[in-house]
Motif scaffolding. Structure first.
Motif, PDB file in Angstrom:
ATOM      1  N   ALA A   1       9.221  59.812   9.717  1.00  0.00           N
ATOM      2  CA  ALA A   1       8.092  59.789   9.181  1.00  0.00           C
ATOM      3  C   ALA A   1       7.792  60.632  10.698  1.00  0.00           C
ATOM      4  N   LYS A   2       7.034  62.214  10.467  1.00  0.00           N
ATOM      5  CA  LYS A   2       6.643  62.743  11.868  1.00  0.00           C
ATOM      6  C   LYS A   2       5.378  62.518  11.830  1.00  0.00           C
ATOM      7  N   PRO A   3       5.010  62.000  13.164  1.00  0.00           N
ATOM      8  CA  PRO A   3       3.354  61.800  13.880  1.00  0.00           C
ATOM      9  C   PRO A   3       2.601  62.786  13.622  1.00  0.00           C
ATOM     10  N   LEU A   4       1.143  62.427  13.590  1.00  0.00           N
ATOM     11  CA  LEU A   4       0.415  63.577  13.148  1.00  0.00           C
ATOM     12  C   LEU A   4       0.149  64.303  13.959  1.00  0.00           C
ATOM     13  N   SER A   5       0.338  63.893  15.550  1.00  0.00           N
ATOM     14  CA  SER A   5       0.525  65.619  16.013  1.00  0.00           C
ATOM     15  C   SER A   5       1.503  66.353  16.223  1.00  0.00           C
ATOM     16  N   GLN A   6       2.398  65.981  15.501  1.00  0.00           N
ATOM     17  CA  GLN A   6       3.859  67.016  15.491  1.00  0.00           C
ATOM     18  C   GLN A   6       3.025  67.714  14.107  1.00  0.00           C
TER      19      GLN A   6
ATOM     20  N   GLU B   1      -3.656  81.864  14.719  1.00  0.00           N
ATOM     21  CA  GLU B   1      -2.377  82.380  14.912  1.00  0.00           C
ATOM     22  C   GLU B   1      -1.576  81.516  16.254  1.00  0.00           C
ATOM     23  N   TYR B   2      -2.886  81.996  16.936  1.00  0.00           N
ATOM     24  CA  TYR B   2      -2.221  81.625  18.383  1.00  0.00           C
ATOM     25  C   TYR B   2      -1.884  80.383  18.584  1.00  0.00           C
ATOM     26  N   ARG B   3      -2.874  79.976  17.620  1.00  0.00           N
ATOM     27  CA  ARG B   3      -2.913  78.380  16.937  1.00  0.00           C
ATOM     28  C   ARG B   3      -1.618  77.686  16.926  1.00  0.00           C
ATOM     29  N   ALA B   4      -1.387  78.462  16.027  1.00  0.00           N
ATOM     30  CA  ALA B   4      -0.044  78.034  15.310  1.00  0.00           C
ATOM     31  C   ALA B   4       1.618  78.546  16.232  1.00  0.00           C
ATOM     32  N   ALA B   5       1.239  79.108  16.451  1.00  0.00           N
ATOM     33  CA  ALA B   5       2.412  79.861  17.697  1.00  0.00           C
ATOM     34  C   ALA B   5       2.788  78.598  18.688  1.00  0.00           C
ATOM     35  N   LYS B   6       1.072  78.522  19.791  1.00  0.00           N
ATOM     36  CA  LYS B   6       1.237  77.160  20.365  1.00  0.00           C
ATOM     37  C   LYS B   6       2.309  76.164  20.157  1.00  0.00           C
ATOM     38  N   GLN B   7       1.756  76.031  19.122  1.00  0.00           N
ATOM     39  CA  GLN B   7       2.248  74.325  18.368  1.00  0.00           C
ATOM     40  C   GLN B   7       3.890  74.560  18.111  1.00  0.00           C
ATOM     41  N   ARG B   8       4.221  75.562  17.537  1.00  0.00           N
ATOM     42  CA  ARG B   8       5.294  76.288  16.906  1.00  0.00           C
ATOM     43  C   ARG B   8       6.213  76.081  18.298  1.00  0.00           C
ATOM     44  N   ILE B   9       6.038  76.406  19.371  1.00  0.00           N
ATOM     45  CA  ILE B   9       6.620  76.538  20.583  1.00  0.00           C
ATOM     46  C   ILE B   9       6.854  75.620  21.227  1.00  0.00           C
ATOM     47  N   ARG B  10       5.135  74.316  20.790  1.00  0.00           N
ATOM     48  CA  ARG B  10       5.543  72.805  21.583  1.00  0.00           C
ATOM     49  C   ARG B  10       6.603  71.508  20.478  1.00  0.00           C
ATOM     50  N   LEU B  11       6.540  72.458  19.184  1.00  0.00           N
ATOM     51  CA  LEU B  11       7.228  71.883  18.775  1.00  0.00           C
ATOM     52  C   LEU B  11       9.573  71.580  18.866  1.00  0.00           C
ATOM     53  N   LYS B  12       8.958  72.800  19.345  1.00  0.00           N
ATOM     54  CA  LYS B  12      10.234  73.282  19.844  1.00  0.00           C
ATOM     55  C   LYS B  12      11.218  72.342  20.635  1.00  0.00           C
TER      56      LYS B  12
ATOM     57  N   ILE C   1       9.877  69.572  21.648  1.00  0.00           N
ATOM     58  CA  ILE C   1      10.166  68.592  21.983  1.00  0.00           C
ATOM     59  C   ILE C   1      11.943  68.587  20.703  1.00  0.00           C
ATOM     60  N   GLU C   2      11.266  69.003  19.739  1.00  0.00           N
ATOM     61  CA  GLU C   2      13.239  69.111  19.512  1.00  0.00           C
ATOM     62  C   GLU C   2      14.581  69.837  20.634  1.00  0.00           C
ATOM     63  N   SER C   3      13.933  70.305  21.275  1.00  0.00           N
ATOM     64  CA  SER C   3      15.400  70.183  22.150  1.00  0.00           C
ATOM     65  C   SER C   3      15.593  69.521  23.303  1.00  0.00           C
ATOM     66  N   ALA C   4      14.115  68.780  23.880  1.00  0.00           N
ATOM     67  CA  ALA C   4      14.450  67.935  24.493  1.00  0.00           C
ATOM     68  C   ALA C   4      14.895  66.757  23.902  1.00  0.00           C
ATOM     69  N   LYS C   5      14.654  66.422  22.709  1.00  0.00           N
ATOM     70  CA  LYS C   5      15.845  64.935  21.810  1.00  0.00           C
ATOM     71  C   LYS C   5      17.027  65.745  21.290  1.00  0.00           C
ATOM     72  N   SER C   6      17.107  67.345  20.903  1.00  0.00           N
ATOM     73  CA  SER C   6      19.340  67.113  21.550  1.00  0.00           C
ATOM     74  C   SER C   6      19.670  67.427  22.877  1.00  0.00           C
ATOM     75  N   GLU C   7      18.947  67.559  23.698  1.00  0.00           N
ATOM     76  CA  GLU C   7      19.398  66.863  24.731  1.00  0.00           C
ATOM     77  C   GLU C   7      19.761  65.963  25.724  1.00  0.00           C
ATOM     78  N   HIS C   8      18.524  64.869  24.371  1.00  0.00           N
ATOM     79  CA  HIS C   8      18.776  63.507  25.358  1.00  0.00           C
ATOM     80  C   HIS C   8      20.129  62.591  24.044  1.00  0.00           C
ATOM     81  N   ALA C   9      20.126  63.603  22.672  1.00  0.00           N
ATOM     82  CA  ALA C   9      21.188  63.265  21.967  1.00  0.00           C
ATOM     83  C   ALA C   9      22.606  63.392  22.796  1.00  0.00           C
ATOM     84  N   LYS C  10      22.817  64.362  23.435  1.00  0.00           N
ATOM     85  CA  LYS C  10      23.743  65.232  24.143  1.00  0.00           C
ATOM     86  C   LYS C  10      24.248  63.881  25.176  1.00  0.00           C
ATOM     87  N   HIS C  11      23.703  63.175  26.027  1.00  0.00           N
ATOM     88  CA  HIS C  11      23.597  62.874  27.277  1.00  0.00           C
ATOM     89  C   HIS C  11      24.112  61.496  26.482  1.00  0.00           C
TER      90      HIS C  11
END
Lengths: 201, 554
Positions: free
Chosen positions: A170-175, B418-429, B431-441
């Motif tokens: 489940a993806k949170p709404l904020s994402q 476009e900028y809003r979408a790009a910001k969100q895209r970068i934010r998600l990226k 989050i994703e890389s923080a998650k994979s870093e955590h899994a690695k540890h």
């Protein structure tokens, strides 16, 4: 007289040069210790590009071993969770040709779920989990820590009673990611109809 | 007029007179409210009532969760009918029974009790960003604040909520400003207001001349230009200070607050009234009675607009917020949030659909209006190829999303979207890389643990073997050459493991010192991994030493 003088000269020259050598050697040694840069060999860089799912679908027991294997010359297209993105990133880093993915591409981000009523407490899944995301003990019910699960599905096969499901996460709404078409692929009339659909409240 | 100025800006049609001349009144009590758990910036609140509970107005129904979050209170009295992950629904009983907190005098109360009250009342910035007020006041504890700015610029077209707030409650807003200024230690208060609100300016001037204020208040009237109400722009205009890239106003000693927030702060302290209602501008050509109303939070947008005389035939779209930065609503079954400052029910003539987008012609109009002096064209270009590193280098995250670039674009490119979408895209990226870093540890930790367990098992087996041998054949030296070479490398491995533990400890200690309130899971895992490695090395060394005791003895 001249002979002793030249001996003295030679000795002093040797002494001075040795002294200089020792001094600068020590200095350089100290500096290299003091200002040691963070080592980032190629394996680290490759490992950073891998998705860290630790799923073993590449044939290696985890992402790090695969990174080492790639560094030794193994193919870069063996990572299904990473997909095309990872292959392209690796190709960029290593200057190799991107190859099509070996195996099926991972579908969506998923998470393991144990049907707890059916779990017999055999601990097989706990041993299989590469990131210690399953808690439980022998003959006790097991459960998955959702935030730690990488969705690698390594726990599914060892389960003797088949009580583990891979569920979409489940993806949170904020994402939420806005679906936004930057490519002007629509022709004008399409666009008008798309807009009126949106606008009809 | 201040001599300073911010770059760029535009002059969109104002369309404020429609609502600014209507009196402020109260919307009817809703029959049902839906209170979203996330109406503020940060983590959603977690419910602290159950379905079927009877609640009174002002009763806390959800508790703040984590550092940046805000409490939520019932905005009508009645029964909690439904709770899910997103919202709490309350059915009204029509009695409107209140549950107030005790009244405090902000002049005499301790800063601690004031902060506690702001937190308890669930205050969040009412201007639109919804940043929890008590967190903002606490942030001030780490920085020296000298100026509190009351952001009354209200530069977006249509909206008059702050205008009406200032005209109706000038005393209260200024008292609220005194309260917050006292709390954050500001030496002066500045009210920044655009010159298109003469009545509000007059009301403020009147209060300033007749009443003495402990902290000096200056009224600064500025030219009407969008987006002068952006905090960075207002700070530049009033104080000539530049908020650094990726920084906050506190970095230059300034705190900005919206008049509505200050009013709510005063109400929560003076009257003990939590944040359960706010002033909203209802406007647009599709409603018959435009104006500003006091609305209980959680009331449905449809109910509210119907009360204002919505004509469904004339309605083209409803926008929540202003026409520049607001979001179009795709359904009217939406509740009013703490951050909803305006609802525009626009007709098609009023806010017509955007013509089809055409390619960028590199005219540069967007660059000349950008108040942040970014390069909108370049951002547009690099966004097409999703070159995120370059976007960040071009300061994408400094974009305040004011929409001036989209407004002037002759090719009708939806730049700000476009900028809003790009910001969100970068934010998600991220989050994703923080998650994979955590899994690695975690993976590394597991590897270390398995290695340690293996080493211990090996040691036990060796010990057993040695014991057996002793009991059967007596002391026996055995082939010692291989273990000796091993011993040295094992000692080196042990020293390296010790150094790794020390380093991990140091890194963790430093991180904890720098950010004591944050959790450092990954660093803790790294430390645990190093400790496991050390244990494994210790065990292996002890085992090797046990095998060759005579060689080790000095």
């Amino acid at each position: 007289m001249g002979e002793t003088f030249s001996w003295w000269g030679i000795l002093s020259a040797i002494g001075v040069l040795t002294g200089l050598g020792i001094t600068f050697g020590a200095l350089l040694g100290m500096v290299s210790e003091r200002f040691k840069g963070e080592a980032n060999p190629l394996v680290e860089q490759i490992d950073a590009l891998l998705p860290q799912t630790q799923c073993g679908q590449c044939g290696y027991p985890g992402c790090r071993p695969y990174a080492e294997a790639i560094n030794q010359g193994d193919a870069i297209n063996k990572c299904p969770p990473g997909g095309e993105m990872t292959i392209h990133a690796l190709a960029d880093l290593l200057g190799r040709e991107p190859a099509p993915l070996d195996g099926e591409a991972a579908t969506d981000d998923s998470v393991a779920f144990i049907r707890e009523a059916e779990c017999i407490g055999c601990t097989k899944c706990i041993q299989a989990c590469p990131v210690d995301a399953i808690i439980g003990a022998a003959k006790q019910m097991h459960t998955v820590i959702e935030d730690e699960c990488t969705g690698c599905d390594l726990c599914v096969a060892p389960c003797p009673v088949d009580c583990i499901d891979m569920l979409p996460r489940a993806k949170p709404l904020s994402q939420w990611q806005p679906v936004f078409h930057t490519t002007p692929s629509l022709i004008v009339s399409d666009r008008a109809s798309a807009r009126s659909e949106h606008a009809s409240l | 007029m201040p001599a300073y100025d911010f770059p760029g800006g535009i002059y969109p049609p104002e369309r404020k007179s429609r609502t600014s001349q209507a009196p402020l009144c109260a919307a009817p009590l809703p029959s049902r409210v839906q209170l979203r758990l996330r109406q503020h910036a940060g983590n959603p609140a977690s419910p602290c009532v159950a379905e079927g509970d009877t609640v009174q107005v002002g009763q806390r129904i959800a508790k703040r969760e984590g550092m940046v979050s805000a409490n939520l209170h019932a905005s009508i009295s009645g029964m909690v009918s439904h709770i899910d992950d997103e919202a709490i629904t309350i059915d009204a009983d029509g009695l409107d029974k209140w549950q107030m907190l005790s009244a405090l005098d902000w002049r005499t109360a301790s800063p601690h009790s004031l902060l506690e009250r702001l937190e308890e009342s669930g205050l969040a910035g009412l201007g639109g960003a919804g940043f929890p007020t008590h967190v903002k006041a606490q942030v001030a504890g780490h920085h020296a604040i000298d100026t509190l700015i009351v952001n009354a610029a209200e530069c977006e077209p249509y909206i008059t909520a702050d205008d009406l707030t200032l005209r109706s409650y000038p005393h209260e807003v200024l008292d609220g400003a005194q309260l917050i200024a006292k709390l954050c230690g500001a030496r002066q208060i500045m009210v920044g207001i655009e010159d298109n609100k003469p009545q509000a300016i007059q009301a403020l001037q009147h209060v300033l001349t007749e009443q003495q204020h402990p902290i000096e208040v200056t009224l600064k009237v500025i030219e009407t230009r969008y987006p002068s109400g952006g905090e960075r722009q207002l700070i530049k205009k009033l104080l000539n200070r530049d908020v650094p890239s990726n920084g906050l106003p506190v970095d230059v000693g300034v705190l900005c607050h919206n008049p509505g927030t200050l009013l709510a702060a005063l109400h929560s302290v003076r009257d003990g009234k939590p944040l359960v209602e706010r002033i909203i501008t209802l406007t647009g050509g599709a409603i018959r009675h435009p104006g500003n109303v006091w609305v209980r939070l959680g009331m449905s947008v449809a109910e509210l607009l119907n009360h204002a005389g919505l004509s469904r035939e004339r309605l083209y779209q409803v926008i929540s917020g202003g026409p520049m930065m607001g979001t179009p609503l795709f359904t009217l079954e939406m509740p009013v949030l703490k951050t909803t400052n305006c609802l525009i029910a626009a007709t098609r003539d009023e806010l017509p659909p955007v013509p089809a987008e055409s390619p960028c012609i590199r005219c540069g109009a967007c660059e000349s209006v950008c108040p942040e002096q970014l390069l909108p064209q370049q951002l547009h270009w690099y966004n097409q190829t999703e070159a995120d590193d370059t976007l960040e280098k071009l300061h994408l995250f400094d974009c305040i999303e004011c929409g001036a670039c989209s407004f002037v674009c002759p090719s009708y490119i939806p730049l700000v979207q476009e900028y809003r979408a790009a910001k969100q895209r970068i934010r998600l990226k991220r989050i994703e890389s923080a998650k994979s870093e955590h899994a690695k540890h975690r993976f590394e930790f597991r590897q270390a643990r398995l290695a340690r367990e293996e080493a211990e098992k090996q040691a036990r087996r060796q010990a057993r073997l040695a014991q057996n041998r002793q009991s059967t054949t007596g002391p026996h030296a055995g082939p010692n050459t291989a273990p000796v070479a091993d011993l040295r490398s094992l000692r080196i491995a042990q020293t390296a493991a010790k150094a790794a533990v020390k380093k991990a400890e140091k890194v963790l200690a430093r991180a904890t010192e720098q950010a004591p309130n944050q959790r450092h899971d990954d660093l803790e895992i790294q430390l645990a991994t190093a400790q496991e490695n050390l244990k494994a090395a210790d065990t292996r060394l002890a085992e090797a030493r046990a095998a060759v005791p005579q060689k080790e003895a000095p």
